[in-house]
Design an enzyme around this catalytic site. Structure first.
Site, PDB file in Angstrom:
ATOM      1  N   THR A  15      36.617  36.795  40.614  1.00 54.38           N
ATOM      2  CA  THR A  15      36.075  38.075  40.184  1.00 54.38           C
ATOM      3  C   THR A  15      35.774  38.014  38.693  1.00 54.38           C
ATOM      4  OG1 THR A  15      37.378  39.238  41.858  1.00 54.38           O
ATOM      5  CG2 THR A  15      36.471  40.556  40.071  1.00 54.38           C
ATOM      6  N   ASP A  69      45.471  45.808  51.126  1.00 59.34           N
ATOM      7  CA  ASP A  69      46.026  45.308  49.867  1.00 59.34           C
ATOM      8  C   ASP A  69      46.246  46.448  48.878  1.00 59.34           C
ATOM      9  OD1 ASP A  69      47.115  43.319  48.331  1.00 59.34           O
ATOM     10  OD2 ASP A  69      45.208  42.598  47.524  1.00 59.34           O
TER      11      ASP A  69
END
Length: 342
Positions: free
Chosen positions: A39, A154
């Site tokens: 990311t 998550d």
């Protein structure tokens, strides 16, 4: 959108290339790296003011052109699903998606703000009132995610951000989306790589790779424990026989909220809250307890006399109504005696 036909290994850090990604995105720095990809924080140079965005590079674990084709199809499906989710104000908008050399990229809205983990690290643990207020703001968002048939998988303090501009809570990093793209080749799946989530926040059934909506409720409960105690899951104790978190000695909360928290954290899925709406209603009920209390009977239903005096069956609903009326009659009689004696 153009696609290649052969997969490539995960690219080196894009911050080192010095080139625009997709002729549009200037990579600023790496935000994180995991099993599914990398990311980055980037800027969109094609838009006025070159606004910030988040680029997620997904590297599918595939070994053949046919598996890559399937990964491509899943990528497009998941990108569309993410775009639909992003129409909600508390989920980052999907700005773009594309493929380069067998690797897939998502460009998403960058949320300026502080995560729950950063907040606790900087300011300290939260009060019960603050945690309940957070839940009342966050639970409708989670209910929306589940209504779209998505299990986040998550939820944790580092994936919940308080937006600096308007104070809204934003849920980021949908791990399920990345997993579906990364493991498009059924022959490459393994027990070691199929799990999506974070140990400690993931429920027992999620660790067993059978997540349900209630799995997100469990993770949210562990997140609340972190807010109240400042302790991460690895610093908590567990009952070795039941798998339950032994949290009661870590925090001081009201009995009512303690029961809600306990039900969110049940190791057995069937004993847990089944939906975000269920948790929200339980929180809302607390404000009405004083109003409802006079209607509650403290006597076992078995002590309530039958109106007819017979042994005929009386339904639980009728017995409850009888108990309430009997209690109200006793209360009225006691109040009448008090007035006579005054």
């Amino acid at each position: 959108m153009s696609f290649s036909t052969t997969p490539s290994p995960l690219q080196a850090d894009l911050t080192q290339s010095g080139e625009l990604l997709h002729d549009r995105y200037s990579i600023s720095r790496q935000l994180g790296r995991g099993g599914f990809g990398i990311t980055y924080l980037a800027r969109d140079v094609r838009l006025p003011g070159t606004p910030r965005c988040v680029i997620k590079q997904l590297c599918p674990k595939v070994q053949s052109p046919s598996a890559l084709k399937k990964a491509r199809q899943r990528f497009e499906q998941e990108a569309k699903a993410l775009a639909k989710l992003g129409s909600h104000s508390q989920i980052p908008q999907l700005l773009d998606y594309f493929e380069i050399d067998g690797e897939f990229y998502l460009a998403q809205e960058f949320i300026r703000g502080r995560t729950l983990a950063q907040d606790v690290s900087k300011i300290g643990v939260w009060t019960e009132a603050a945690v309940k207020e957070f839940l009342k703001e966050f639970l409708p968002l989670l209910q929306y995610v589940h209504s779209q048939r998505v299990i986040h998988r998550d939820i944790k303090p580092s994936n919940i951000v308080r937006c600096r501009e308007d104070g809204r809570w934003v849920l980021i990093d949908f791990g399920a989306v990345k997993e579906r793209v990364a493991f498009s080749d059924p022959h490459s799946r393994s027990l070691a790589t199929h799990f999506v989530g974070t140990i400690g926040f993931a429920s027992p059934e999620q660790i067993a790779m059978r997540p349900v909506y209630a799995s997100d409720i469990y993770a949210l409960g562990v997140t609340c424990l972190y807010l109240l105690s400042g302790r991460v899951p690895s610093e908590q104790d567990y009952d070795p026989y039941t798998g339950e978190i032994l949290w009661q000695h870590l925090v001081h909360v009201s009995d009512y909220f303690g029961r809600i928290l306990d039900k969110m954290l049940k190791a057995a899925m069937r004993d847990r809250f089944q939906s975000a709406d269920d948790v929200f209603r339980a929180l809302e009920l607390e404000a009405h307890l004083d109003t409802l209390r006079p209607c509650l009977s403290h006597h076992p239903l078995s002590q309530v006399e039958s109106v007819s005096g017979s042994d005929e069956f009386i339904s639980p609903l009728v017995r409850t109504a009888m108990a309430i009326r009997a209690w109200q009659a006793r209360l009225a009689a006691r109040q009448a005696r008090d007035q006579e004696n005054s």
